[in-house]
Design an enzyme around this catalytic site. Structure first.
Site, short mmCIF file in Angstrom:
data_model
loop_
_atom_site.label_atom_id
_atom_site.label_comp_id
_atom_site.label_asym_id
_atom_site.label_seq_id
_atom_site.Cartn_x
_atom_site.Cartn_y
_atom_site.Cartn_z
N ASP A 104 0.79 -1.23 0.00
CA ASP A 104 0.00 0.00 0.00
C ASP A 104 0.83 1.28 0.00
OD1 ASP A 104 1.12 -0.09 2.51
OD2 ASP A 104 -0.68 -0.87 3.48
N GLU A 138 -0.21 -9.10 -1.38
CA GLU A 138 -0.82 -8.60 -0.12
C GLU A 138 -2.03 -7.72 -0.44
OE1 GLU A 138 0.73 -5.59 2.79
OE2 GLU A 138 1.36 -7.34 3.90
N GLU A 189 -2.25 4.85 3.39
CA GLU A 189 -2.14 3.47 2.90
C GLU A 189 -3.48 2.83 2.56
OE1 GLU A 189 -0.50 4.63 5.55
OE2 GLU A 189 1.63 4.29 5.19
N HIS A 198 5.94 4.49 14.12
CA HIS A 198 6.32 5.29 12.96
C HIS A 198 5.16 5.78 12.11
CE1 HIS A 198 5.48 1.60 10.78
NE2 HIS A 198 5.54 2.29 9.65
N ARG A 205 2.18 7.60 10.28
CA ARG A 205 1.89 9.03 10.11
C ARG A 205 0.81 9.50 11.09
NH1 ARG A 205 3.41 12.25 5.77
NH2 ARG A 205 4.56 10.46 5.08
N HIS A 233 12.70 5.31 14.45
CA HIS A 233 12.43 5.57 13.04
C HIS A 233 13.14 6.85 12.63
CE1 HIS A 233 9.97 6.28 9.40
NE2 HIS A 233 9.93 4.97 9.39
#
Ligand code: UDP
Length: 374
Positions: free
Chosen positions: A96, A118, A132, A205, A207, A238
């Site tokens: 994604d 996936e 995503e 990590h 967003r 990250h």
């Protein structure tokens, strides 16, 4: 011979596509070309190196502080040029990411069929995770072949009107990657961690975790550590500067914390294997933890990996400090029955043969018809 172009841009894509690249190369019935967009430069390269996969093309699209739209445009233009020059018979994308969506769009415009590895993961909330969920829904519209890791993923695709004949349930290639990785015996990869302490692995990590949520997660971790003196937290940081500065300011004087650079995949899997409990907002780590049977607190409001929740290895805590603290602390309480029930490896995400199933399906599907509309 059919030519398949595999597009990778980020660390998780490389981890999940390299086992398939290796499998396709073994079969010798197809020619495999690997195109790296370079969306995550160093993390991508180290994952590719771990599998000894060397891209044939490198778009080198990463720029500091780049907006989604700019990155998408750069990848779209770069993949379009390569697709027009190489004219592969199929493009394979995974998951994604911006790389997966932009490469799919370029392939769609060029009339080249797309296989989506996936496929079908959904939270059913358009902006969670952002961007995503939108990316994977859009790729489902563009792709001809959908390699769904689970029955739930297949159902999601069917409910969106994807044709059943184009969906293949394969398991997730991340389990193949985990097997390859943990199968490598190299003592240099093992971690020297205190034997008399329990290891709590913490990663964040996403967003949508940035800002107040990640600060809450870190404060929850700090409170957990204060309460459980036999726990050491290991926190791979990250590269996002906001996460780094939040972690250093909230954890600088917390007891028993190791803030480390993100380990490359082989070491990271070893670190997971030595962990007592995991706190994470990552997608791939939820799948790996389920396969390994490592109890995991998922620091998100929802997850597209509901199979791991149903299997009992993952617990969804939400993204608020209080719930994360309470759940983690209770799981760390010595003798916790809840913890004992979670500590069970599960095959819900696959059995390590997903790449072989995808390669089998591709062999049966080939030659891949071009779209006549172009
Ligand atoms: N990973 C790694 N080093 C780290 C953190 C994660 O190699 O420091 C691996 C992990 O084993 C998993 C993948 O990266 O296979 C997950 O990537 P990430 O959490 O960045 O992305 P997501 O899966 O959430 O898209």
């Amino acid at each position: 011979m059919q030519r398949i172009m595999v597009v990778v841009g980020t660390r998780p894509e490389a981890i999940k596509l390299c086992p398939l690249v290796q499998e396709l190369k073994k079969r010798r019935k197809v020619e495999v070309l690997v195109c790296s967009t370079g969306q995550h430069r160093s993390m991508l390269d180290s994952a590719l190196r771990a599998f000894d996969v060397h891209p044939d093309f490198d778009l080198d699209c990463m720029r500091t502080g780049q907006r989604h739209a700019t990155l998408s445009a750069r990848i779209l233009r770069g993949t379009d040029e390569i697709l027009r020059a190489e004219d592969p018979d199929l493009v394979l994308v995974q998951g994604d990411t911006t790389s997966a969506l932009s490469a799919s769009l370029a392939a769609y415009y060029a009339g080249i069929p797309i296989g989506h590895v996936e496929a079908g993961l959904r939270t059913h909330r358009r902006d969670e995770p952002y961007p995503e969920e939108m990316h994977r829904r859009a790729i489902a519209l563009l792709a001809e072949y959908h390699f769904a890791p689970t029955v739930t993923a297949k159902r999601n695709l069917l409910s969106e009107g994807v044709r059943e004949e184009s969906i293949f349930i394969t398991g997730n290639t991340v389990v193949d990657a985990l097997r390859i990785s943990l199968g490598k015996s190299d003592p240099r990869l093992d971690w020297e961690l205190p034997k008399d302490k329990r290891i709590l692995l913490f990663t964040a990590h996403r967003r949508e975790s940035l800002g107040a949520p990640v600060r809450g997660m870190l404060r929850a971790l700090r409170r957990v550590l204060a309460e459980h003196p036999d726990v050491v937290a290991v926190c791979p940081l990250h590269h996002n500067p906001e996460i780094r500065s939040a972690a250093t300011s909230i954890l600088y004087d917390a007891p028993r914390v190791r803030l480390i650079e993100p380990p490359e995949m082989l070491s990271f899997h070893r670190l997971m294997a030595q962990s007592y409990l995991i706190m994470t907002d990552s997608g791939g780590i939820q799948e790996e933890a389920s396969a390994m049977g490592i109890p995991t607190v998922v620091m998100r409001r929802n997850t597209e990996r509901c199979e791991g929740i149903r299997a009992g290895v993952l617990r969804l805590a939400g993204s608020g400090e209080e719930e994360i603290y309470r759940l983690t602390s209770s799981l760390l309480t010595p003798g916790s029955e809840e913890y004992a029930a979670m500590k069970r490896p599960s095959a819900v995400f696959g059995d390590g043969r997903a790449s072989a199933r995808i390669a089998d399906a591709l062999e049966k599907l080939s030659p891949f018809p071009k779209r006549s509309c172009v």
